[in-house]
Write a protein that holds these residues in place. Structure first.
Motif, PDB file in Angstrom:
ATOM      1  N   LEU A  52       0.840  -1.194   0.000  1.00  0.00           N
ATOM      2  CA  LEU A  52       0.000   0.000   0.000  1.00  0.00           C
ATOM      3  C   LEU A  52       0.877   1.246   0.000  1.00  0.00           C
ATOM      4  O   LEU A  52       1.946   1.255   0.630  1.00  0.00           O
ATOM      5  N   ASN A  53       0.424   2.280  -0.693  1.00  0.00           N
ATOM      6  CA  ASN A  53       1.147   3.542  -0.600  1.00  0.00           C
ATOM      7  C   ASN A  53       0.619   4.340   0.582  1.00  0.00           C
ATOM      8  O   ASN A  53      -0.198   3.848   1.380  1.00  0.00           O
ATOM      9  N   ARG A  54       1.074   5.566   0.726  1.00  0.00           N
ATOM     10  CA  ARG A  54       0.704   6.382   1.878  1.00  0.00           C
ATOM     11  C   ARG A  54      -0.809   6.552   2.011  1.00  0.00           C
ATOM     12  O   ARG A  54      -1.360   6.600   3.115  1.00  0.00           O
ATOM     13  N   ALA A  55      -1.506   6.620   0.875  1.00  0.00           N
ATOM     14  CA  ALA A  55      -2.951   6.825   0.869  1.00  0.00           C
ATOM     15  C   ALA A  55      -3.723   5.510   0.847  1.00  0.00           C
ATOM     16  O   ALA A  55      -4.922   5.503   0.565  1.00  0.00           O
ATOM     17  N   ASN A  56      -3.047   4.405   1.119  1.00  0.00           N
ATOM     18  CA  ASN A  56      -3.664   3.071   1.166  1.00  0.00           C
ATOM     19  C   ASN A  56      -4.063   2.534  -0.200  1.00  0.00           C
ATOM     20  O   ASN A  56      -4.889   1.617  -0.289  1.00  0.00           O
ATOM     21  N   ALA A 170       2.328  -4.907   9.146  1.00  0.00           N
ATOM     22  CA  ALA A 170       2.513  -3.867   8.134  1.00  0.00           C
ATOM     23  C   ALA A 170       3.937  -3.343   8.277  1.00  0.00           C
ATOM     24  O   ALA A 170       4.289  -2.743   9.297  1.00  0.00           O
ATOM     25  N   LEU A 171       4.748  -3.584   7.268  1.00  0.00           N
ATOM     26  CA  LEU A 171       6.181  -3.297   7.331  1.00  0.00           C
ATOM     27  C   LEU A 171       6.528  -2.171   6.364  1.00  0.00           C
ATOM     28  O   LEU A 171       6.236  -2.265   5.164  1.00  0.00           O
ATOM     29  N   VAL A 181       1.907  -5.277   3.639  1.00  0.00           N
ATOM     30  CA  VAL A 181       1.004  -5.915   4.596  1.00  0.00           C
ATOM     31  C   VAL A 181       1.020  -7.414   4.319  1.00  0.00           C
ATOM     32  O   VAL A 181       0.715  -7.853   3.209  1.00  0.00           O
ATOM     33  N   VAL A 182       1.411  -8.195   5.323  1.00  0.00           N
ATOM     34  CA  VAL A 182       1.544  -9.644   5.184  1.00  0.00           C
ATOM     35  C   VAL A 182       0.654 -10.330   6.215  1.00  0.00           C
ATOM     36  O   VAL A 182       0.678  -9.987   7.401  1.00  0.00           O
TER      37      VAL A 182
END
Length: 211
Positions: A52-56, A170-171, A181-182
């Motif tokens: 995901l980027n900053r804005a999900n 979330a790494l 996200v794993v």
């Protein structure tokens, strides 16, 4: 004011940007997901994972990660956003067993991100869209709850595999405004069996699309 640490940091971020508004100007579009990150997604095997980027916005995913969020692949890639999915996709409310809890935690995390990036155009557009299209998002957003979240457990009622309780992490991706996200399950558990079945379903769907 008896603020929690995350709320205090959020207040400091807002004050900093108010004092120096030009420092927060929206940066150019981030670079594409690095090849090493894409290889990592592939090497995670049956564990659902996406970036995901900053804005999900979902900027990459392995087959299981895409299949986990039922129906998100029906949207054009630029619209695939975990917050947009949560509030606007019809499948989300039955997929997430505790939808309201997930929604509240996601909005609190978004508020935290927004506090440090108030001039990010994509973030601003997402908040405006969801506020206008979802009364529940608007109400949660107005509560001003701030809580960064990097891990936990989510319960899914997936139409293809049934109930799964999956832990997630979330790494942050080094040097990029992205996070991986794993999801995972305890070895030998029914949740791992369901996760493996999801991977099988995802592979079949991928074969049907490419054939």
């Amino acid at each position: 004011m008896r603020l929690a640490q995350a709320e205090r940091q959020h207040l400091h971020n807002l004050a900093r940007h108010a004092a120096h508004p030009h420092r927060g100007k929206s940066a150019p579009e981030p670079e594409p997901v690095r090849p090493t990150v894409l290889r990592l997604l592939e090497q995670l095997g049956e564990s659902p994972a996406y970036v995901l980027n900053r804005a999900n916005r979902m900027v990459a995913a392995n087959p299981s990660g895409l299949a986990l969020l039922v129906g998100i692949d029906q949207w054009e890639p630029e619209r695939r956003n975990s917050l947009r999915y949560l509030f606007l996709h019809p499948s989300a409310r039955t997929l997430f067993v505790r939808w309201r809890q997930v929604a509240q935690e996601s909005v609190a995390h978004l508020r935290s991100t927004f506090g440090d990036n108030p001039c990010d155009r994509e973030l601003t557009a997402l908040v405006e869209e969801l506020s206008s299209r979802s009364e529940e998002f608007d109400a949660m957003w107005r509560r001003n709850l701030v809580q960064p979240k990097s891990g936990g457990v989510k319960s899914f009622n997936h139409p293809a595999v049934g109930r799964m309780d999956l832990a997630y992490e979330a790494l942050d991706v080094s040097g990029a405004p992205q996070r991986i996200v794993v999801y995972q399950a305890p070895p030998g558990s029914p949740d791992e069996d369901a996760m493996r079945l999801l991977a099988h379903v995802a592979r079949e769907q991928r074969t049907e699309v490419t054939s």
